[in-house]
Design an enzyme around this catalytic site. Structure first.
Site, PDB file in Angstrom:
ATOM      1  CG  ASP A  24      -1.984   1.042   1.195  1.00 49.31           C
ATOM      2  OD1 ASP A  24      -1.961   1.877   0.274  1.00 49.31           O
ATOM      3  OD2 ASP A  24      -2.851   1.035   2.085  1.00 49.31           O
ATOM      4  CG  ASP A  37      -3.645   3.552  -3.382  1.00 49.42           C
ATOM      5  OD1 ASP A  37      -4.447   2.768  -3.920  1.00 49.42           O
ATOM      6  OD2 ASP A  37      -3.908   4.220  -2.367  1.00 49.42           O
ATOM      7  CD  GLU A  38      -5.515  -1.144  -1.552  1.00 51.12           C
ATOM      8  OE1 GLU A  38      -5.352  -2.128  -0.804  1.00 51.12           O
ATOM      9  OE2 GLU A  38      -6.374  -0.264  -1.345  1.00 51.12           O
TER      10      GLU A  38
END
Length: 364
Positions: A17, A115-116
Site C-alpha cells: 500500500d 496505490d495497492e
C-alpha cells in the site's frame, strides 16, 4: 468443521500500500507541500462548494481530513488545508512504474487500486520479509515514495498487516502469531467493518477480535447476513481467496538512474535508444503490444515529469522510432540546459499480440 477448513496454508502473500499515494506524489514533486496539511481534491471556494477529497497527507489526517470527505467539510475540519487538483494521468503512469517493480518479484499480482496490490510470492525462494524489505527499497529508489507492506499467509492478514504499521512500515504475521494478532485487533480494524456495522457491534458489546471470536457463525449470520461468514473466518485468521493473477501486465518499461547527472543531449539520445531496445525486446518476448507510450524524466532538483502519448492502435515495436518519440518529448521539456538524474520509457494500455508481423519479402 472449522478445524478441517483451517488446514495449514503455505502461501506467502504481500499486501503493498503506497502511503497516501496521490498526496505523497504531489509532495515529492513540490517539496513546499510537505509541511502543510494537504488534500487532493477541488478547492470548494473555487468550485461553488463542490469537490471531494481523494486522499490527504498525514498532517491533514491528524486534523480530521480523510478520503471521500466533501471538500467543504474538510475545510471546516482544517481551515488551512491546501488543495491540489488530482492529476490522474500522472498517478497512473507512476502506478504503472510501481507495478513494473512488482513484476521483478512475482507475476502473481492482483491490483486493487492505483496505490495497492496483493502479491503472491510463494514461488520466490527468498524469505517473504526479505522480499518485502527489498520491494520497499526498490520502490523508494525508483520513485522516492514510501509504502507499507503486510506479510502473511492469506490476503486478509496481509491487508491487516499493511494497515497496522503506517506509514512506511512492514508487519509480518506468521501462522504462530496470527490468531493472537486477530484476537487483539479492535473491531473497527476488521475488514469490511464500516460506521453502521461498528455502531451495531458497540450496542452488542463487541469491541475486539476476542469478542468476535466468541460469537457463533449462526449468531453472525442472523446479525449481518452473508457478511457474518466473512467476519467469522476473519476472527479465526482464515481467508480462502487466492491472489487473482492478471494474465496481461499493466505496463512494461525500463528506467536508468544516473549517479552523475547527464548534461549532454547525445547521452540522453543514447540512453533512450538503449531503453527502447530493452523495452521492445521485453514486449516481443512476452508477445505484447502497447497503445500508450510514457516518457519519464527526473532532473537534479528531483522534479519529475511524465508525458504519455496514446494511439488508437498499438505502437509498432520499433526501437529507433520509440527513441525518436522520446527525444521529441525531452526536447520540449528541456530545450536548453539540463541536468538529468533519471530517464524512463514505459508502455501501458497493454494488449496481447494476436499475430506476428511478417514481411512479404521474407518468402521471396
Amino acid at each position: 468443521m472449522a478445524e478441517f477448513l483451517q488446514a495449514k496454508d503455505n502461501r506467502r502473500i504481500l499486501h503493498v500500500d503506497i502511503d497516501a499515494f496521490y498526496a505523497q506524489v504531489e509532495m515529492r514533486d513540490n517539496p513546499a507541500l510537505r509541511k502543510v496539511p494537504l488534500g487532493i481534491g477541488r478547492d470548494p471556494d473555487l468550485h461553488h462548494g463542490h469537490g471531494v477529497i481523494a486522499t490527504a497527507n498525514y498532517i491533514a489526517r491528524r486534523a480530521g481530513v480523510h478520503s471521500a470527505m466533501e471538500s467543504i467539510e474538510a475545510k471546516r475540519a482544517c481551515p488551512n488545508l491546501v488543495f491540489v487538483a488530482p492529476d490522474f494521468e500522472k498517478y497512473r503512469a507512476i502506478s504503472g512504474q510501481i507495478h513494473q517493480i512488482f513484476h521483478e518479484f512475482t507475476d502473481m499480482i492482483e491490483p486493487v487500486a492505483l496505490d495497492e496490490a496483493y502479491l503472491d510470492v510463494t514461488a520466490n525462494k527468498m524469505a517473504a520479509p526479505t522480499l518485502a524489505a527489498q520491494l520497499r527499497h526498490r520502490i523508494w529508489q525508483e520513485t522516492q515514495l514510501t509504502c507499507s507492506v503486510g506479510v502473511s499467509y492469506n490476503k486478509v492478514l496481509a491487508k491487516l498487516g499493511s494497515e497496522h504499521h503506517k506509514p512506511n512500515g512492514v508487519t509480518v504475521i506468521p501462522h504462530e502469531l496470527a490468531q493472537d494478532f486477530v484476537l487483539n485487533l479492535p473491531i473497527k480494524d476488521f475488514r469490511g467493518v464500516g460506521k453502521k456495522t461498528l455502531e451495531k457491534f458497540e450496542k452488542m458489546g463487541v469491541t475486539d477480535g476476542r469478542d468476535l471470536y466468541a460469537m457463533s457463525l449462526d449468531e453472525l449470520r442472523v446479525q449481518f447476513g452473508s457478511f457474518g461468514d466473512v467476519l467469522y473466518w476473519q476472527a479465526r485468521a482464515t481467508h480462502f481467496s487466492p491472489v487473482k493473477d492478471r494474465s496481461v501486465r499493466q505496463s512494461v518499461g525500463k528506467e536508468s538512474t544516473f549517479e552523475l547527472a547527464l548534461h549532454d543531449r547525445s547521452e540522453v539520445e543514447m540512453t533512450f535508444k538503449t531503453l527502447a531496445e530493452k523495452v521492445v525486446l521485453n514486449m516481443k518476448k512476452k508477445k505484447l503490444l502497447g497503445r500508450t507510450l510514457t516518457v519519464k524524466i527526473r532532473d537534479d532538483d528531483f522534479k519529475t515529469q511524465t508525458k504519455g502519448m496514446t494511439q488508437a492502435v498499438p505502437f509498432e515495436l520499433d526501437a529507433a522510432f520509440l527513441a525518436r518519440q522520446a527525444m521529441l518529448i525531452f526536447d520540449e521539456a528541456y530545450p536548453d540546459n539540463f541536468s538529468i538524474r533519471l530517464l524512463g520509457l514505459t508502455f501501458s494500455n497493454i494488449v496481447e499480440q494476436k499475430y506476428e508481423a511478417v514481411s512479404l519479402f521474407d518468402s521471396l
